[in-house]
Design a protein around this motif. Structure first.
Motif, short mmCIF file in Angstrom:
data_model
loop_
_atom_site.label_atom_id
_atom_site.label_comp_id
_atom_site.label_asym_id
_atom_site.label_seq_id
_atom_site.Cartn_x
_atom_site.Cartn_y
_atom_site.Cartn_z
N PRO A 169 0.79 -1.24 0.00
CA PRO A 169 0.00 0.00 0.00
C PRO A 169 0.82 1.29 0.00
CG PRO A 169 0.12 -0.90 2.22
CD PRO A 169 0.87 -1.84 1.33
N LYS A 170 2.12 1.20 -0.18
CA LYS A 170 2.95 2.40 -0.13
C LYS A 170 3.08 3.04 -1.51
CE LYS A 170 5.63 1.19 3.98
NZ LYS A 170 6.96 1.02 4.57
N ILE A 171 2.88 4.35 -1.56
CA ILE A 171 3.01 5.11 -2.80
C ILE A 171 3.76 6.41 -2.50
CG2 ILE A 171 0.91 4.20 -3.86
CD1 ILE A 171 -0.46 6.85 -3.03
N ILE A 172 4.25 7.06 -3.54
CA ILE A 172 4.88 8.37 -3.40
C ILE A 172 3.79 9.43 -3.53
CG2 ILE A 172 6.61 9.95 -4.31
CD1 ILE A 172 7.79 7.42 -3.10
N CYS A 173 3.58 10.22 -2.48
CA CYS A 173 2.50 11.21 -2.50
C CYS A 173 2.75 12.29 -1.45
CB CYS A 173 1.16 10.52 -2.24
SG CYS A 173 1.03 9.83 -0.58
N ASP A 174 1.88 13.31 -1.46
CA ASP A 174 1.88 14.32 -0.41
C ASP A 174 0.86 13.88 0.64
OD1 ASP A 174 1.07 16.65 1.15
OD2 ASP A 174 2.28 17.83 -0.25
N GLU A 175 1.33 13.48 1.79
CA GLU A 175 0.46 12.89 2.82
C GLU A 175 -0.66 13.84 3.25
OE1 GLU A 175 0.81 10.78 7.25
OE2 GLU A 175 2.61 11.49 6.18
N ASN A 176 -0.33 15.10 3.50
CA ASN A 176 -1.33 16.06 3.99
C ASN A 176 -2.39 16.35 2.94
OD1 ASN A 176 -0.15 16.40 6.54
ND2 ASN A 176 1.30 17.92 5.76
N GLN A 177 -1.96 16.42 1.67
CA GLN A 177 -2.94 16.64 0.61
C GLN A 177 -3.92 15.48 0.49
OE1 GLN A 177 -1.41 17.72 -3.20
NE2 GLN A 177 -0.57 19.67 -2.51
N LEU A 178 -3.40 14.25 0.54
CA LEU A 178 -4.28 13.09 0.43
C LEU A 178 -5.22 13.01 1.63
CD1 LEU A 178 -2.36 10.09 -1.16
CD2 LEU A 178 -3.78 11.82 -2.22
#
Length: 533
Positions: free
Chosen positions: A425-434
């Protein structure tokens, strides 16, 4: 290595490559299925031929020949079937019946000496089939049946227009190479002592497959849309050109050696070197033509044009978004400002009126809150362009958001079902935005179920994609409104601003994801978000 064997190996690689491209890229229909079967049969036939030609074991060669011609019996039928899957014709049913009937007849005699009488060495190959008395009828039937189908398709191609005309012409043009290749094979099998028997018939198969490969990339043959990636396709095309270049050098050297009658190894090397020098400008010219034909310019030119177009497109999209937001913001802020202005105009006259003051205190702060809410959401939107991306666990983000609403789930009688099936389930993303995006989606689901219901949160892996689904059993959204859900200031709620899903859409896109919404009135709404790893 013998020229026939080398050409066969190259054609085998090409055939299997196109087979995989068609299988995985073409829409699932009868044309794709027949063509894949045809290419698999062709590949197996080429493979068994390579083995027969390269092993000195007659018993194994006889066995492979019998297997080989089981598949060969169906060549004409599959070819005709392929033709008639791409166009309708009055001859279709008759031609399919005739070709498959002949295939069954030839299949029944393919295992006897009437079809292939023996195997013997020829032209440096260990075992080449010697046709039996019935084989000539197979050859004649192949020419007649496939020839009729080709003529039928060609007539339709000349009458067609646009992309349909192009596709039909490529089918018929490719068939010409098929005919030439089979003719070269017949010359080899019947030991005809003239130049045609010396030409490897698999070279024509390479030409046939090459035509189809070009048509698939350039004209979306069989409705396959191939995105031409600069480095990969350029490398493949140059490899094909270089391979063809060396095949031409080899054939010219062989022709020269036969004509001159020399056998000297140093002289052979010298002749190949001379031909290589002479053909280098031609090879460079071919590469230049490929650049212009496929990419409408050289690689450097395309790269510069691509960068300019991306910049212009980004600028146009930004201006479009800004204009839409400005128009929507003006409309949304105008209404509360009108109310505030009305109260302001009467404040001098009615400042001692208790009823007026009561309404003023009740309405004006609410209108100001509306304006503040719109401005805050616009500020949130402006932040979506600035991402701070790192590796995050999507399950942890979902749990964080769902925990925020745990009390509200209890108060509003909403059941929560979690089904985390993703193994990575790990992806590269902006945690706060998601987190912001998922908060908005879950809140929408809660508001859609005022009397309770169920929210289901699922994750799963689909190939290299992580898919998240948030499904509620709320009142649903009319189908005619679904296409507008991501438009700014469009809302289906009485008190909504219409910016929530617009911002969610921007956040998902900024994090290289994709969002889709499906809904049915009275049954609920599902939000599907996918991220490619």
């Amino acid at each position: 290595m013998n020229g026939h064997l080398l050409a066969a190996l190259i054609s085998l690689i090409f055939s299997l490559s196109i087979c995989f491209v068609v299988y995985f890229k073409a829409p699932k229909n009868i044309t794709r299925n027949v063509y894949v079967v045809f290419l698999l049969v062709l590949s197996f036939w080429i493979f068994t031929s390579c083995v027969m030609w390269s092993i000195n074991n007659k018993a194994l060669a006889v066995l492979l020949t019998k297997i080989n011609y089981i598949f060969a019996a169906f060549f004409p039928a599959l070819y005709v079937h392929l033709f008639y899957t791409i166009t309708e014709s009055k001859l279709k049913k008759f031609m399919l019946f005739l070709s498959y009937t002949l295939a069954l007849i030839f299949l029944s005699i393919s295992q006897t000496k009437l079809f292939i009488s023996d195997l013997a060495p020829y032209k440096g190959l260990y075992f080449v089939p010697i046709p039996g008395p019935a084989y000539i009828f197979y050859a004649i039937c192949l020419y007649i049946v496939v020839g009729i189908a080709c003529c039928d398709i060609l007539i339709k191609a000349l009458r067609a227009i646009g992309q349909e005309k192009t596709k039909l012409l490529y089918f018929t043009f490719g068939s010409m190479f098929g005919f030439l290749g089979y003719s070269a094979l017949l010359a080899l099998m019947y030991r005809l002592d003239f130049f045609w028997a010396d030409i490897p018939h698999d070279l024509f198969i390479i030409g046939y497959i090459g035509i189809f490969a070009y048509a698939i990339v350039r004209h979306q043959l069989m409705d396959i849309e191939v995105i031409i990636k600069k480095t990969l396709v350029y490398s493949v095309l140059i490899a094909i050109i270089t391979g063809a270049y060396f095949v031409i050098i080899y054939l010219l050297e062989r022709a020269f050696s036969i004509a001159a009658g020399y056998q000297s190894v140093p002289l052979t090397i010298a002749i190949i070197a001379i031909f290589s020098i002479l053909f280098t400008p031609l090879k460079n010219r071919i590469q230049w033509v490929v650049d212009r034909r496929f990419f409408k310019g050289t690689i450097d030119q395309i790269e510069k044009e691509k960068t300019l177009l991306e910049t212009e497109l980004e600028r146009a999209e930004r201006l479009k978004t800004v204009s839409t937001l400005a128009a929507g913001m003006a409309h949304e802020i105008k209404n509360p400002l009108t109310g505030i202005k009305t109260f302001a105009e009467y404040v001098d006259k009615k400042h001692n009126d208790p009823e007026f003051l009561g309404k003023f205190k009740s309405i004006v702060p609410k209108e100001i809150d509306k304006i503040t809410n719109i401005i805050n959401q616009l500020l949130d939107y402006s932040k979506t362009d600035r991402t701070s991306q790192k590796e995050c666990d999507i399950h942890c983000i979902l749990d964080y958001v769902l925990d925020l609403y745990s009390n509200e789930f209890i108060q509003k009688h909403i059941k929560l079902r979690k089904s985390y099936n993703s193994q990575s389930p790990k992806i590269i993303c902006d945690e706060n935005q998601l987190k912001q995006a998922f908060i908005n989606i879950v809140l929408n689901s809660i508001e859609a179920m005022p009397v309770g219901g169920t929210i289901t949160v699922e994750t799963k892996d689909i190939d290299s994609t992580l898919e998240i689904s948030i499904i509620d059993t709320g009142k649903g959204i009319p189908k005619d409104k679904l296409k507008h859900l991501f438009d700014p200031f469009y809302t289906t709620k009485d008190k909504g601003t219409g910016l929530g899903l617009f911002i969610v859409h921007q956040i998902i896109e900024n994090n290289k994801g994709r969002i889709e919404i499906e809904s049915e009135l009275g049954k609920g709404t599902g939000v599907k978000i996918s991220f490619r790893r």
